[in-house]
Enzyme design. Sequence first.
Site, PDB file in Angstrom:
ATOM      1  CB  CYS A  38       0.308  -7.402  -6.773  1.00 56.00           C
ATOM      2  SG  CYS A  38      -0.402  -6.307  -5.602  1.00 56.00           S
TER       3      CYS A  38
ATOM      4  CB  CYS B  63      -4.825  -4.805  -8.471  1.00 60.15           C
ATOM      5  SG  CYS B  63      -3.791  -5.236  -7.063  1.00 60.15           S
TER       6      CYS B  63
ATOM      7  CB  CYS C 284      -5.771  -0.932  -9.633  1.00 58.62           C
ATOM      8  SG  CYS C 284      -4.868   0.543  -9.150  1.00 58.62           S
TER       9      CYS C 284
ATOM     10  CB  CYS D 137      -4.511  -2.065  -1.737  1.00 58.53           C
ATOM     11  SG  CYS D 137      -3.980  -0.589  -2.637  1.00 58.53           S
TER      12      CYS D 137
ATOM     13  CB  CYS E 279       8.225  -7.963  -4.593  1.00 52.96           C
ATOM     14  SG  CYS E 279       6.716  -7.102  -4.943  1.00 52.96           S
TER      15      CYS E 279
ATOM     16  CD  GLU F 115       0.150 -12.460  -2.014  1.00 51.24           C
ATOM     17  OE1 GLU F 115      -1.028 -12.787  -2.090  1.00 51.24           O
ATOM     18  OE2 GLU F 115       0.824 -12.091  -2.996  1.00 51.24           O
TER      19      GLU F 115
END
Length: 342
Positions: free
Chosen positions: A331, A117, A114, A110, A103, A90
């Site tokens: 995100c 997220c 977190c 990832c 961005c 993205e």
Amino acid sequence: MKNIKDYNLDELKEEMISINEKPFRAEQIFKWIYVENVVDFSDMTNLSLELREKLKQNYTLNIYKIIKKQESLDGTKKYLFDILDGNAIETVLMQYKHGYSICVSSQVGCKMGCKFCASTGLACVRNLTAGEIAEQILAVERDTGIKISNVVFMGIGEPFDNFDNVLKSIKIINNQKGLNIGARHISVSTCGVVPKIYEIADMDLQCTLSISLHATTNEKRSAMMPINNKYNIEELMKACKYYIEKTNKRISFEYALAKDNNDNLEDARSLVKLLKGMLCHVNLIPINKIENGKYDTSTNENIIKFRDYLNDHGIVATIRRELGDDIDAACGQLRRKEGGNG
Ligand code: SAH
């Protein structure tokens, strides 16, 4: 085939020498890629037909395909790109008064986990290369015809978990003979990979450093961000102080406000104590609730109270304008919706 966008200008000169071409060809090619933004080696019309053919046979321009594009009422555009290996990433384009900001993602997925997220729960498939990071900017510029002036590494991935490629992409993006986006217009955001904060402090890079802080006690921060079990708040703050002392640059602390979790005045007080005297700025983000996520967004009233408390106690804080929240611009949300790895 090699991605020609993975070379910085000096490396491209070496590459030209290695294929028996004059090094000045590198500058011409670099300009075709980053200034003219061509999609085919055939369009590089000041190169001989023979060289164009040689390039075609040995390199790719790695042109992304748009899988999906969503446009928000506020002008934010969110892209899901096919990065040509079966994966999807993205990229978000935002319009501000001072220009266009992009961005970018730094990894496919990832590892940081977190809890709030959208990328959490999906595997980290791989790092993006420098050229794959740069292509996000080029693909958006091609699609919109605009010139991007700011880059933030706040898309999918942890930039400091892909340190070398991210640094190389900054060098490419920064080059005056190409995209020419000044280092002061580039921000890198980390969840707190402490050793890399020391490294970047010693590098004399002019980029802005953002730290995703989100909580002020180890108990709360570890519950939200597993990285805190590896590098706790004390270690993180020590690294941040070193960074500020070494670079004399302001750090931007990100603080995502979740209802009844980290958004009351006690938290604000504790944040003031933690940041007192530091050259910094606090960016408050109303947490964007993810599907099945346990964190809810704070009320506007609490967010404003939190900001005012910080400002009244000597910590400069602003509330991040929530761009694109009607199009899942937070995100990882689009990638997740479209089925994980694309
Ligand atoms: N891995 C890097 C950069 C990617 S995330 C980092 O952690 O800094 C960019 C920012 O968005 C980080 O501050 C991150 O904590 C925040 N973020 C992620 N998901 C969010 C959500 N659902 N709501 C609000 N902020 C979020």
